[in-house]
Enzyme design. Structure first.
Site, PDB file in Angstrom:
ATOM      1  N   HIS A 110      -4.290   2.280   1.126  1.00 51.55           N
ATOM      2  CA  HIS A 110      -4.361   1.103   1.991  1.00 51.55           C
ATOM      3  C   HIS A 110      -2.973   0.805   2.520  1.00 51.55           C
ATOM      4  CE1 HIS A 110      -5.981  -2.737   3.495  1.00 51.55           C
ATOM      5  NE2 HIS A 110      -4.763  -3.207   3.222  1.00 51.55           N
ATOM      6  N   CYS A 111      -2.838   0.764   3.835  1.00 54.80           N
ATOM      7  CA  CYS A 111      -1.549   0.508   4.472  1.00 54.80           C
ATOM      8  C   CYS A 111      -1.474  -0.978   4.830  1.00 54.80           C
ATOM      9  CB  CYS A 111      -1.388   1.365   5.734  1.00 54.80           C
ATOM     10  SG  CYS A 111       0.126   1.039   6.653  1.00 54.80           S
ATOM     11  N   PHE A 112      -0.541  -1.692   4.206  1.00 55.20           N
ATOM     12  CA  PHE A 112      -0.418  -3.124   4.461  1.00 55.20           C
ATOM     13  C   PHE A 112       0.218  -3.404   5.816  1.00 55.20           C
ATOM     14  CE2 PHE A 112      -0.803  -3.005  -0.160  1.00 55.20           C
ATOM     15  CZ  PHE A 112      -1.714  -4.020  -0.378  1.00 55.20           C
ATOM     16  N   GLY A 115      -2.668  -3.246   7.919  1.00 55.16           N
ATOM     17  CA  GLY A 115      -3.768  -4.073   7.447  1.00 55.16           C
ATOM     18  C   GLY A 115      -5.074  -3.336   7.393  1.00 55.16           C
ATOM     19  N   ASN A 116      -5.024  -2.018   7.163  1.00 58.33           N
ATOM     20  CA  ASN A 116      -6.231  -1.208   7.221  1.00 58.33           C
ATOM     21  C   ASN A 116      -6.116  -0.058   6.236  1.00 58.33           C
ATOM     22  OD1 ASN A 116      -8.741  -0.429   8.073  1.00 58.33           O
ATOM     23  ND2 ASN A 116      -8.098   0.347  10.053  1.00 58.33           N
TER      24      ASN A 116
END
Length: 263
Positions: A110-112, A115-116
């Site tokens: 999950h890439c903050f 946001g996805n």
């Protein structure tokens, strides 16, 4: 969980703010500081070439950033619920993300900052986003160093000149020898340099996993994957139009990784 959801909102805003500040500095400081070369033709002026290159890098970085968000991994809602429904989904290829509250296919992480989740449908755009963000940051660092060198008459011929620039500038700032705008550019130099190196390292690590046919989630879980040629692994992520994807932000058209299959 509340802290993770808050980070999922703050991190994209942080990235967009840095992008906006970088664009403003390039447009109002770096480009005007480049004097026209009398011997150069208008089409080959330093300001025009610099602006075109920075526009190319930033357009690809922001374009792939948008595609990472729009091209979300498949939400396998059928995998939630009873054990019978979960058995329909192969564990090596799926993972339930607590932040997104969904099950994604070919989950990597999950890439903050976007946001996805990064998975089957947006892996190529994510790798290109990291690549062009790294290039844009490092290129901004070079342009900023040239600007500071001209404004403050600082020589960067010595290898350690960049490392000693910050402490020297801080002392000069409090003594009034360095303006606030110049100090801000110096701080941005170190931020660009750090982000550029971090994105470059992350991009290289992600490419290595792609060559192996693995995801970060599978590595953490110790899941064995089916061995296949590295060319096949690259084609599954980047597709047949990989060269066009390097030049223009586009969806994973023709990419085999967009198909729901277990690896």
């Amino acid at each position: 969980m509340l802290a993770l959801r808050l980070l999922n909102v703050v991190a994209p805003a942080y990235f967009l703010c840095i992008s906006l500040v970088t664009f403003v500095l390039q447009l109002f400081l770096f480009l005007p500081s480049m004097r026209e070369d009398p011997a150069a033709t208008p089409l080959l002026s330093p300001a025009l070439l610099h602006g075109a290159l920075f526009l190319f890098l930033s357009a690809n970085a922001l374009g792939n950033y948008v595609l990472v968000i729009q091209n979300s991994p498949d939400d396998l809602g059928a995998c939630q619920g009873s054990s019978t429904r979960r058995a329909l989904c192969p564990p090596p290829s799926t993972h339930f993300c607590r932040v997104c509250a969904r099950v994604t296919l070919r989950h990597d992480h999950h890439c903050f900052f976007t946001g996805n989740c990064i998975g089957s449908r947006n892996m190529r755009n994510f790798v290109l986003f990291c690549l062009y963000t790294s290039l844009a940051c490092l290129y901004s660092t070079v342009a900023g160093v040239a600007y500071i060198s001209a404004v403050l008459s600082v020589s960067f011929a010595h290898p350690l000149a960049f490392l000693t620039l910050l402490p020297t500038s801080i002392s000069q700032f409090f003594s009034g020898a360095v303006l606030g705008s110049e100090m801000f550019v110096i701080l941005m130099l170190y931020l660009w340099f750090a982000v550029g190196l971090a994105c470059a390292g992350f991009c290289c690590h992600q490419l290595l996993l792609i060559l192996r046919g693995q995801t970060r989630h599978q590595v953490r879980k110790g899941v064995a994957v089916r061995a296949q040629p590295w060319r096949k692994n690259l084609q599954e992520v980047f597709g047949k139009r990989w060269l066009l994807g390097l030049l223009v932000p586009m969806f994973n058209v023709g990419s085999e990784s967009s198909k729901p299959q277990d690896k």
